[in-house]
Design a protein around this motif. Structure first.
Motif, PDB file in Angstrom:
ATOM      1  N   ARG A   4       2.398 -27.693 -15.180  1.00 12.89           N
ATOM      2  CA  ARG A   4       2.491 -29.166 -15.615  1.00 12.89           C
ATOM      3  C   ARG A   4       3.760 -29.529 -14.634  1.00 12.89           C
ATOM      4  O   ARG A   4       3.704 -30.987 -14.564  1.00 12.89           O
ATOM      5  CB  ARG A   4       2.387 -29.319 -16.899  1.00 12.89           C
ATOM      6  N   CYS A   5       4.739 -28.841 -14.541  1.00 16.54           N
ATOM      7  CA  CYS A   5       5.781 -29.313 -13.772  1.00 16.54           C
ATOM      8  C   CYS A   5       6.028 -28.907 -12.527  1.00 16.54           C
ATOM      9  O   CYS A   5       7.141 -29.329 -11.671  1.00 16.54           O
ATOM     10  CB  CYS A   5       7.081 -28.816 -14.610  1.00 16.54           C
ATOM     11  N   GLY A   6       5.151 -28.264 -12.111  1.00 21.78           N
ATOM     12  CA  GLY A   6       5.071 -27.867 -10.551  1.00 21.78           C
ATOM     13  C   GLY A   6       5.874 -26.513  -9.904  1.00 21.78           C
ATOM     14  O   GLY A   6       6.380 -26.394  -8.889  1.00 21.78           O
ATOM     15  N   TRP A   7       6.296 -25.790 -11.131  1.00 23.90           N
ATOM     16  CA  TRP A   7       7.139 -24.720 -10.686  1.00 23.90           C
ATOM     17  C   TRP A   7       6.313 -23.370 -11.398  1.00 23.90           C
ATOM     18  O   TRP A   7       5.440 -23.619 -11.988  1.00 23.90           O
ATOM     19  CB  TRP A   7       8.682 -24.698 -11.245  1.00 23.90           C
ATOM     20  N   ARG A   8       6.665 -22.409 -10.999  1.00 22.45           N
ATOM     21  CA  ARG A   8       5.983 -20.853 -11.512  1.00 22.45           C
ATOM     22  C   ARG A   8       6.893 -20.257 -12.594  1.00 22.45           C
ATOM     23  O   ARG A   8       8.347 -20.465 -12.350  1.00 22.45           O
ATOM     24  CB  ARG A   8       5.855 -20.094  -9.955  1.00 22.45           C
ATOM     25  N   VAL A  16      10.693 -19.500 -11.950  1.00 24.27           N
ATOM     26  CA  VAL A  16      11.680 -19.578 -13.022  1.00 24.27           C
ATOM     27  C   VAL A  16      11.371 -18.164 -13.890  1.00 24.27           C
ATOM     28  O   VAL A  16      10.336 -17.757 -14.112  1.00 24.27           O
ATOM     29  CB  VAL A  16      11.437 -20.705 -13.850  1.00 24.27           C
ATOM     30  N   LEU A  17      12.431 -17.467 -14.041  1.00 17.28           N
ATOM     31  CA  LEU A  17      12.232 -16.213 -14.763  1.00 17.28           C
ATOM     32  C   LEU A  17      12.675 -16.189 -16.075  1.00 17.28           C
ATOM     33  O   LEU A  17      13.812 -17.070 -16.473  1.00 17.28           O
ATOM     34  CB  LEU A  17      13.031 -15.039 -14.038  1.00 17.28           C
ATOM     35  N   ALA A  71      15.901 -28.971 -18.773  1.00 19.56           N
ATOM     36  CA  ALA A  71      16.630 -27.816 -18.280  1.00 19.56           C
ATOM     37  C   ALA A  71      16.283 -27.573 -16.938  1.00 19.56           C
ATOM     38  O   ALA A  71      17.169 -26.956 -16.058  1.00 19.56           O
ATOM     39  CB  ALA A  71      16.890 -26.587 -19.288  1.00 19.56           C
ATOM     40  N   CYS A  72      14.981 -27.749 -16.636  1.00 17.59           N
ATOM     41  CA  CYS A  72      14.315 -27.397 -15.129  1.00 17.59           C
ATOM     42  C   CYS A  72      14.111 -28.572 -14.455  1.00 17.59           C
ATOM     43  O   CYS A  72      13.294 -28.463 -13.441  1.00 17.59           O
ATOM     44  CB  CYS A  72      13.150 -26.395 -15.535  1.00 17.59           C
ATOM     45  N   ALA A  73      14.459 -29.794 -14.882  1.00 15.74           N
ATOM     46  CA  ALA A  73      14.242 -31.055 -14.121  1.00 15.74           C
ATOM     47  C   ALA A  73      14.580 -31.034 -12.768  1.00 15.74           C
ATOM     48  O   ALA A  73      13.742 -31.714 -11.987  1.00 15.74           O
ATOM     49  CB  ALA A  73      14.666 -32.253 -14.902  1.00 15.74           C
ATOM     50  N   ASP A  74      15.622 -30.544 -12.316  1.00 16.35           N
ATOM     51  CA  ASP A  74      16.086 -30.430 -10.948  1.00 16.35           C
ATOM     52  C   ASP A  74      15.369 -29.533 -10.123  1.00 16.35           C
ATOM     53  O   ASP A  74      15.731 -29.257  -8.887  1.00 16.35           O
ATOM     54  CB  ASP A  74      17.447 -30.427 -11.036  1.00 16.35           C
TER      55      ASP A  74
END
Length: 361
Positions: free
Chosen positions: A62-66, A39-40, A29-32
């Motif tokens: 691990r995916c590079g987002w917060r 991300v909240l 769901a967050c791949a893009d």
């Protein structure tokens, strides 16, 4: 076997299957999202949202987002503030940052006219408004919601009970604006097993045991009866139906939007509160498309979606196809509709311009 919230190992060191399912769903769901995106997670502290929060906390580095969290306290029952703080503290322990606990605005005056959908719809509107405000203020790229496949099935059943059309029966979208529902394809039982495997201690909302809200009765009584009488898999079948209807509704909505654009009369529109349409263009369209276009026109004129039903659209459609001099119509949101000189005008009080003369044709 004991686990920390980020461990949950099964055989041969592999993640528990339920945990792996959640991680795969949230990752997809967050791949893009770009690197560094915030991300909240909308977290109530319940089993679904807390499992989602734990999954997002594990995936983020691990995916590079917060990953952060927002907890909305509706203040509708005693102890709600404590429960909200508890949920916020649980999110912080999972490693989410920032974590905000937001108190919802005061409930509307009980003497005020009831909102369509009742207190549940009102609370939902407040919750989404609070989440969107937090997302904008914090610069979040997405807000994750913990709805499961069972929630989708309940939504479809509620739509059937209301006699709703395909758009409502299509249930909740996987994405809309900043909101994403990564768990929509997973059964609630799988999400619960993941929470157990992660060692989470969710909060049990006493309001879920209240038999008065219709959704609670659907969850506790209706779906179990359907599963018992029709066999297992009813919830999955309802969710598949919603997905198929959503695909159809998306196409029909696009065609209706094109029809509405062709029917608009140039030079007659007013800012947000007047829509003027060519009756001949509308009359030539298929009924399903014309009625969708008319509903969209009512929304553009100011009718609230929560109050707008087929019983309102059909008389408006009759102004197009069964004109006998009737009108004007008074519709939700103080919108009025009248036909004159081959034009259909939708307006609200305060709209500028002169209403068309009454059509005698």
């Amino acid at each position: 076997m004991a686990h920390g919230p980020h461990g949950a190992r099964g055989r041969r060191g592999r993640p528990d299957p339920a945990v792996a399912s959640l991680r795969s769903a949230v990752r997809g769901a967050c791949a893009d999202l770009p690197g560094g995106a915030l991300v909240l997670v909308a977290c109530s502290g319940g089993p679904d949202s807390l499992a989602l929060a734990a999954t997002a906390a594990w995936l983020a580095p691990r995916c590079g987002w917060r990953a952060g969290a927002v907890v909305v306290d509706h203040a509708l029952q005693a102890g709600s503030a404590h429960a909200a703080e508890r949920a916020g503290a649980a999110c912080s322990r999972l490693g989410l940052d920032p974590v905000e606990v937001v108190r919802a605005p005061a409930a509307p005056d009980p003497a005020a006219p009831a909102r369509a959908g009742g207190p549940e719809a009102a609370a939902r509107a407040v919750r989404y408004a609070a989440l969107e405000e937090a997302a904008q203020r914090l610069g979040a790229a997405a807000v994750l919601l913990g709805h499961t496949r069972d929630d989708q099935a309940e939504q479809v059943l509620l739509g059937l009970a209301r006699g709703s059309g395909a758009r409502s029966l299509a249930g909740m979208p996987a994405r809309r604006g900043p909101h994403r529902r990564p768990l929509l394809g997973l059964p609630r039982a799988v999400v619960a097993r993941a929470g157990d495997a992660l060692g989470l201690q969710p909060w049990s909302d006493p309001a879920n045991a209240d038999p008065h809200p219709l959704r609670n009765r659907v969850r506790a009584r209706v779906l179990p009866v359907l599963e018992a009488e029709l066999g297992p898999g009813v919830a999955a079948a309802l969710a598949r139906t919603a997905e198929q209807l959503r695909e159809d509704a998306d196409v029909l909505d696009a065609l209706a939007a094109d029809l509405l654009a062709r029917a608009r009369v140039p030079g007659h529109e007013r800012p947000d509160d007047v829509v003027v349409l060519d009756v001949a263009v509308l009359a030539a369209a298929a009924p399903a498309l014309r009625r969708r276009a008319l509903r969209a026109a009512l929304l553009a004129a100011g009718s609230p979606a929560s109050d707008l039903h087929r019983d309102h659209v059909l008389p408006l459609d009759a102004l197009v196809t069964a004109w006998r001099g009737q009108g004007p119509l008074h519709l939700p949101g103080r919108v009025s509709a009248s036909r004159a000189c081959g034009r259909l005008a939708l307006r609200r009080p305060g709209a500028q311009g002169r209403a068309p003369e009454h059509d005698t044709s």
